[in-house]
Design an enzyme around this catalytic site. Structure first.
Site, PDB file in Angstrom:
ATOM      1  N   SER A 146      39.990  48.050   6.770  1.00  0.00           N
ATOM      2  CA  SER A 146      40.370  48.806   5.567  1.00  0.00           C
ATOM      3  C   SER A 146      41.414  48.115   4.697  1.00  0.00           C
ATOM      4  CB  SER A 146      40.892  50.190   5.949  1.00  0.00           C
ATOM      5  OG  SER A 146      39.824  51.002   6.341  1.00  0.00           O
ATOM      6  N   LYS A 166      40.252  47.207   1.335  1.00  0.00           N
ATOM      7  CA  LYS A 166      40.150  48.202   0.257  1.00  0.00           C
ATOM      8  C   LYS A 166      41.181  47.947  -0.848  1.00  0.00           C
ATOM      9  CE  LYS A 166      38.512  51.703   3.565  1.00  0.00           C
ATOM     10  NZ  LYS A 166      38.913  52.850   4.403  1.00  0.00           N
ATOM     11  N   TYR A 195      30.146  47.783   1.381  1.00  0.00           N
ATOM     12  CA  TYR A 195      31.333  48.314   2.066  1.00  0.00           C
ATOM     13  C   TYR A 195      31.508  47.688   3.460  1.00  0.00           C
ATOM     14  CZ  TYR A 195      34.322  51.640   4.489  1.00  0.00           C
ATOM     15  OH  TYR A 195      35.324  52.205   5.250  1.00  0.00           O
ATOM     16  N   TYR A 222      46.609  56.685   5.644  1.00  0.00           N
ATOM     17  CA  TYR A 222      45.888  57.968   5.830  1.00  0.00           C
ATOM     18  C   TYR A 222      46.862  59.086   6.171  1.00  0.00           C
ATOM     19  CZ  TYR A 222      42.676  54.136   6.407  1.00  0.00           C
ATOM     20  OH  TYR A 222      42.027  52.955   6.229  1.00  0.00           O
ATOM     21  N   VAL A 229      41.483  49.278  10.954  1.00  0.00           N
ATOM     22  CA  VAL A 229      41.229  49.563  12.368  1.00  0.00           C
ATOM     23  C   VAL A 229      41.056  48.310  13.224  1.00  0.00           C
ATOM     24  CG1 VAL A 229      40.329  51.926  12.147  1.00  0.00           C
ATOM     25  CG2 VAL A 229      38.760  49.976  12.008  1.00  0.00           C
TER      26      VAL A 229
HETATM   27  N1  GLN Z   1      35.067  49.899   8.383  1.00  0.00           N
HETATM   28  C1  GLN Z   1      35.903  50.918   8.920  1.00  0.00           C
HETATM   29  C2  GLN Z   1      35.256  52.271   8.811  1.00  0.00           C
HETATM   30  O1  GLN Z   1      34.653  52.535   7.831  1.00  0.00           O
HETATM   31  C3  GLN Z   1      37.229  50.901   8.204  1.00  0.00           C
HETATM   32  C4  GLN Z   1      38.171  51.990   8.675  1.00  0.00           C
HETATM   33  C5  GLN Z   1      39.605  51.544   8.752  1.00  0.00           C
HETATM   34  O2  GLN Z   1      39.927  50.372   8.850  1.00  0.00           O
HETATM   35  N2  GLN Z   1      40.490  52.507   8.797  1.00  0.00           N
HETATM   36  O3  GLN Z   1      35.310  53.097   9.670  1.00  0.00           O
END
Ligand code: GLN
Length: 309
Positions: A64, A67, A191, A243, A261
């Site tokens: 993420s 992003k 994505y 988050y 993650v």
């Molecule tokens: N690719 C992961 C997902 O969509 C990204 C989530 C993350 O890094 N928090 O679940």
């Protein structure tokens, strides 16, 4: 002020002794294979110097954190009309939550929860084949990091494509609300691939430098984003980058940061430095447990919290 290299080395030594390291993400099977004992940290100072310690040269899945780069790119592409499709408020919910989307009629709370980032991918897909959009994102990351060796880990992308049912649900739901212009499968291809970009702490810290430097890339001298846009992206990282753990991160660490993650966090000390830390074990919010702790120690010792005077 203590010597930065000494502080980094001391943090690495201390983290090596920690027993509770959190849980490595296993819902993307390929990520579950990573050694939880890994730990790396890098600080890219605005003057161009990069200091590292631990496993800072080893690429990991940025997930993420990507992003932040897709948001910067999409804002460059379409400007502020992006905010008609994505909000700017912290969600207070897990990164892959679907409940808020129904209540808020398919407008994701912010660009860093999965639903918001999927809409951003959809914006980047306009006028392109998925392959081209993915190539454009990778080129952007390589250019801000000033490093053409950065690649996408195809195995991680395939692993998530095979098991990413929640994201399939989110994308379909967005489509149902009219907030996706392409077929969910195509947008998700973009994505999943940008989440699978692999970078080392050194590369990631270097890539974040434009956010610490009023939007300018020091190596090329180019303006990546305007200073106002850099400031706003930093604001979103502070309020939404972790988050439902964003408040806790601001409270403890006190700088804008974005987690993934894969166990990475990219953080920004405006006017001073960009930081990347990697420890694969996650806390209950899906943020790197020791990564957050290391950043807390670093900002405290260097007096880098944006809230300190
Ligand atoms: N690719 C992961 C997902 O969509 C990204 C989530 C993350 O890094 N928090 O679940």
């Amino acid at each position: 002020m203590p010597g930065l290299q000494d502080v980094l080395d001391e943090i690495v030594a201390e983290m090596a002794t920690r027993q509770g390291r959190g849980e490595v993400a296993t819902y993307i099977p390929q990520l579950g294979k990573i050694d939880p004992a890994k730990f790396g940290i890098a600080v890219a100072l605005n003057d161009g110097e990069v200091m590292t310690s631990g496993d800072a040269e080893e690429p990991f899945s940025i997930q993420s954190i990507s992003k932040v780069f897709t948001l910067a790119l999409a804002l460059g592409r379409v400007g502020d009309v992006l905010w008609q499709r994505v909000g700017r408020e912290p969600s207070g919910t897990p990164f892959n939550s679907i409940v808020q989307l129904e209540i808020e009629h398919g407008i994701p709370r912010n660009p860093f929860i999965n639903a918001g980032a999927i809409v951003v991918s959809d914006i980047l897909l306009a006028g392109h084949q998925p392959r081209e959009a993915i190539g454009e994102i990778l080129s952007f990351v390589r250019s801000v990091a000033d490093d053409d060796s950065i690649v996408i880990d195809r195995d991680v992308a395939a692993s998530e494509r095979a098991t990413g049912y929640r994201n399939v649900a989110l994308a379909s739901y967005l489509k149902g609300f009219g907030n996706l212009n392409h077929e969910p499968d195509l947008t998700l291809g973009v994505y999943f691939h940008h989440c699978a970009i692999a970078m080392s702490c050194r590369q990631l810290a270097s890539a974040g430098r434009f956010l610490a430097n009023s939007g300018r890339s020091e190596s090329s001298g180019h303006t990546v984003v305007s200073s106002e846009r850099a400031r706003r992206i930093n604001a979103l990282m502070l309020t939404c980058g972790h988050y439902d753990g964003s408040g806790e991160f601001a409270f403890r660490v006190g700088i804008p940061g974005k987690s993934g993650v894969g166990g990475g966090i990219m953080a920004v000390v405006p006017g001073v430095a960009s930081i990347a830390v990697w420890s694969p074990g996650l806390n209950k919010n899906g943020n790197s447990m020791l990564g957050s702790l290391a950043l807390e120690q670093l900002t405290r010792r260097m007096n880098w919290s944006i809230f300190s005077s």
